[in-house]
Design a protein around this motif. Structure first.
Motif, mmCIF file in Angstrom:
data_model
loop_
_atom_site.group_PDB
_atom_site.id
_atom_site.type_symbol
_atom_site.label_atom_id
_atom_site.label_comp_id
_atom_site.label_asym_id
_atom_site.label_seq_id
_atom_site.Cartn_x
_atom_site.Cartn_y
_atom_site.Cartn_z
ATOM 1 N N LEU A 4 -17.936 -46.094 97.282
ATOM 2 C CA LEU A 4 -17.750 -47.456 96.845
ATOM 3 C C LEU A 4 -16.994 -47.389 95.533
ATOM 4 N N TYR A 5 -15.848 -48.072 95.484
ATOM 5 C CA TYR A 5 -15.015 -48.008 94.304
ATOM 6 C C TYR A 5 -15.398 -49.131 93.343
ATOM 7 N N ILE A 6 -15.791 -48.761 92.140
ATOM 8 C CA ILE A 6 -16.306 -49.690 91.141
ATOM 9 C C ILE A 6 -15.408 -49.605 89.922
ATOM 10 N N ILE A 7 -14.902 -50.745 89.478
ATOM 11 C CA ILE A 7 -14.043 -50.759 88.303
ATOM 12 C C ILE A 7 -14.909 -50.942 87.067
ATOM 13 N N ILE A 95 -13.634 -43.095 79.503
ATOM 14 C CA ILE A 95 -14.591 -42.132 80.030
ATOM 15 C C ILE A 95 -14.046 -41.330 81.199
ATOM 16 N N LEU A 96 -13.096 -41.919 81.930
ATOM 17 C CA LEU A 96 -12.516 -41.217 83.084
ATOM 18 C C LEU A 96 -11.152 -40.626 82.738
ATOM 19 N N ASN A 97 -11.024 -40.123 81.540
ATOM 20 C CA ASN A 97 -9.812 -39.488 81.068
ATOM 21 C C ASN A 97 -8.878 -40.521 80.460
ATOM 22 N N SER A 98 -7.669 -40.113 80.114
ATOM 23 C CA SER A 98 -6.784 -40.996 79.362
ATOM 24 C C SER A 98 -6.201 -42.079 80.250
ATOM 25 N N VAL A 99 -5.995 -43.238 79.632
ATOM 26 C CA VAL A 99 -5.344 -44.358 80.300
ATOM 27 C C VAL A 99 -3.862 -44.262 80.012
ATOM 28 N N GLU A 100 -3.064 -44.752 80.948
ATOM 29 C CA GLU A 100 -1.614 -44.703 80.786
ATOM 30 C C GLU A 100 -1.177 -45.408 79.508
ATOM 31 N N ASP A 101 0.074 -45.165 79.101
ATOM 32 C CA ASP A 101 0.605 -45.850 77.927
ATOM 33 C C ASP A 101 0.490 -47.360 78.098
ATOM 34 N N ARG A 102 0.237 -48.031 76.988
ATOM 35 C CA ARG A 102 0.165 -49.473 77.040
ATOM 36 C C ARG A 102 1.044 -50.053 75.935
ATOM 37 N N TYR A 103 1.341 -51.326 76.041
ATOM 38 C CA TYR A 103 2.196 -51.990 75.083
ATOM 39 C C TYR A 103 1.458 -53.186 74.501
ATOM 40 N N GLU A 104 1.765 -53.502 73.242
ATOM 41 C CA GLU A 104 1.131 -54.632 72.581
ATOM 42 C C GLU A 104 2.045 -55.844 72.606
ATOM 43 N N LYS A 105 1.449 -57.019 72.703
ATOM 44 C CA LYS A 105 2.212 -58.263 72.677
ATOM 45 C C LYS A 105 1.403 -59.312 71.934
ATOM 46 N N GLN A 106 2.045 -60.018 71.016
ATOM 47 C CA GLN A 106 1.336 -61.035 70.251
ATOM 48 C C GLN A 106 1.262 -62.333 71.043
ATOM 49 N N LYS A 235 -28.068 -42.784 96.556
ATOM 50 C CA LYS A 235 -26.862 -42.287 97.219
ATOM 51 C C LYS A 235 -25.826 -41.907 96.174
ATOM 52 N N ARG A 236 -24.706 -41.386 96.659
ATOM 53 C CA ARG A 236 -23.593 -41.031 95.779
ATOM 54 C C ARG A 236 -22.493 -42.078 95.903
ATOM 55 N N LEU A 237 -21.862 -42.389 94.762
ATOM 56 C CA LEU A 237 -20.766 -43.342 94.729
ATOM 57 C C LEU A 237 -19.569 -42.720 94.030
ATOM 58 N N THR A 238 -18.403 -43.298 94.262
ATOM 59 C CA THR A 238 -17.195 -42.917 93.547
ATOM 60 C C THR A 238 -16.801 -44.042 92.607
ATOM 61 N N LEU A 239 -16.722 -43.744 91.310
ATOM 62 C CA LEU A 239 -16.306 -44.723 90.310
ATOM 63 C C LEU A 239 -14.842 -44.535 89.994
ATOM 64 N N THR A 240 -14.125 -45.650 89.930
ATOM 65 C CA THR A 240 -12.722 -45.623 89.548
ATOM 66 C C THR A 240 -12.561 -46.381 88.246
ATOM 67 N N GLY A 241 -11.956 -45.759 87.256
ATOM 68 C CA GLY A 241 -11.824 -46.377 85.943
ATOM 69 C C GLY A 241 -10.433 -46.887 85.687
ATOM 70 N N ALA A 242 -10.195 -47.277 84.422
ATOM 71 C CA ALA A 242 -8.943 -47.900 84.038
ATOM 72 C C ALA A 242 -7.743 -46.992 84.276
ATOM 73 N N SER A 243 -7.931 -45.693 84.238
ATOM 74 C CA SER A 243 -6.841 -44.752 84.420
ATOM 75 C C SER A 243 -6.566 -44.458 85.887
ATOM 76 N N LYS A 245 -8.406 -42.868 87.798
ATOM 77 C CA LYS A 245 -9.020 -41.586 88.138
ATOM 78 C C LYS A 245 -10.467 -41.841 88.550
ATOM 79 N N SER A 246 -11.009 -40.965 89.357
ATOM 80 C CA SER A 246 -12.325 -41.193 89.937
ATOM 81 C C SER A 246 -13.287 -40.058 89.619
ATOM 82 N N ILE A 247 -14.572 -40.407 89.577
ATOM 83 C CA ILE A 247 -15.613 -39.416 89.470
ATOM 84 C C ILE A 247 -16.721 -39.786 90.450
ATOM 85 N N GLU A 248 -17.475 -38.792 90.866
ATOM 86 C CA GLU A 248 -18.591 -39.021 91.774
ATOM 87 C C GLU A 248 -19.882 -39.045 90.977
#
Length: 319
Positions: A4-7, A95-106, A235-243, A245-248
């Protein structure tokens, strides 16, 4: 093995400074209801366990996630691709490793019906994988720097959020906002933008972060075995984070969570995971995260200036 993929939006570690270039048009909550000149009420829908509000930005109507675990407002690069050209590029971790580059906007103005916020900053990153997982269009995420100037009543019973403007001391600019009676309260510490409360499980002291966008509660693998005695794995689940990437992880129910002598919870869906990276990123130590399950059992008012949570009873027996 079931997956189950959880953001987990609390994974964003965002340290925002105002950008000096670019303007975003006001964002409008076209389903908001004005209660008075300082208060608005916004309905939300639940997508899985995420609170979603509808809004319009740059002539686009779509969904925004309410996320106290994100510091800034976040816009989805998929729908606002023109906003990140020639902007200052930064990088964040989670927590699930680095997130891709992001940009700031006012954001020059952020409008909630009769409310106007100025000089806010958004981050622009790619949320395509979240849209794919949730099967909805997501324009962005509304985080702490938008919410902090209000007292926020999160009501899972009526599926609505009430925002009331407060002064620098956290006092509401208008009294008698709620028809419901506040029955209890709890102090919290604000660590950067994270709400941190003290609690216990099986008489063991713990520190919990409160996050509206954590779809399941989390408990750290490193907590005392006396705590884990009351985590019943299912049970076991798979979590998907902002990057993306997934962990069990192991998922089950956590019993006997208590935040005070009078504030306690029934068994809550919880995942057992390693919070060390998140603690490092946020510069704090948390033993767990309380998310959807927390708000599903308690009608909660958040006051950031007073560092206080207030509780209102459900009108019916919830369990």
């Amino acid at each position: 093995m079931p997956k189950l993929y959880i953001i987990l939006f609390l994974l964003f570690n965002i340290n925002v400074s105002l950008a000096n270039n670019g303007i975003i048009n006001p964002i409008k909550f076209y389903k908001a209801e004005t209660i008075n000149k300082h208060t608005t009420r916004i309905p939300f829908k639940l997508v899985d366990h995420l609170m979603i509000v509808e809004a319009e930005l740059l002539n686009q109507k779509g969904n925004f996630i309410i996320d106290t675990g994100a510091e800034s407002m976040i816009l989805n690069k998929v729908h606002f691709s023109n906003l990140y050209e020639n902007q200052r590029k930064r990088q964040t971790t989670g927590i699930l490793n680095s997130v891709e580059d992001r940009y700031e906007k006012q954001i020059k103005e952020f409008i909630l019906h009769n409310f106007t916020l100025e000089n806010k900053t958004s981050d622009v990153i790619n949320l395509a994988h979240i849209e794919k997982t949730k099967k909805i269009k997501i324009l962005g995420i509304i985080g702490y720097n938008i919410l902090k100037d209000y007292e926020i009543f999160i009501d899972m019973y009526l599926n609505q959020i009430t925002l009331t403007k407060v002064d620098d001391l956290g006092n509401k600019l208008i009294k008698n906002v709620y028809l419901e009676r506040i029955v209890d309260s709890l102090d919290f510490n604000l660590k950067n933008h994270t709400i941190v409360v003290k609690g216990t499980v099986n008489n063991q002291d713990l520190r919990f972060g409160i996050d509206t966008a954590a779809e399941f509660n989390q408990i750290n693998k490193s907590v005392n075995k006396k705590v884990l005695k009351y985590f019943i794995a299912k049970k076991r689940l798979t979590l998907t984070g902002a990057s993306n990437k997934s962990i069990e992880v192991l998922a089950g129910k956590l019993h006997r969570v208590q935040l005070s002598k009078s504030i306690y919870f029934g068994p809550m869906l919880t995942v057992l995971t390693n919070l060390s990276k998140m603690n490092e990123a946020f510069g704090t130590h948390l033993d767990g995260i309380l998310g959807y399950e927390f708000f599903a059992q308690k009608r909660v008012i958040i006051n950031y200036q007073k560092e206080k949570l207030y509780f209102i009873n459900y009108p019916l027996n919830y369990h």
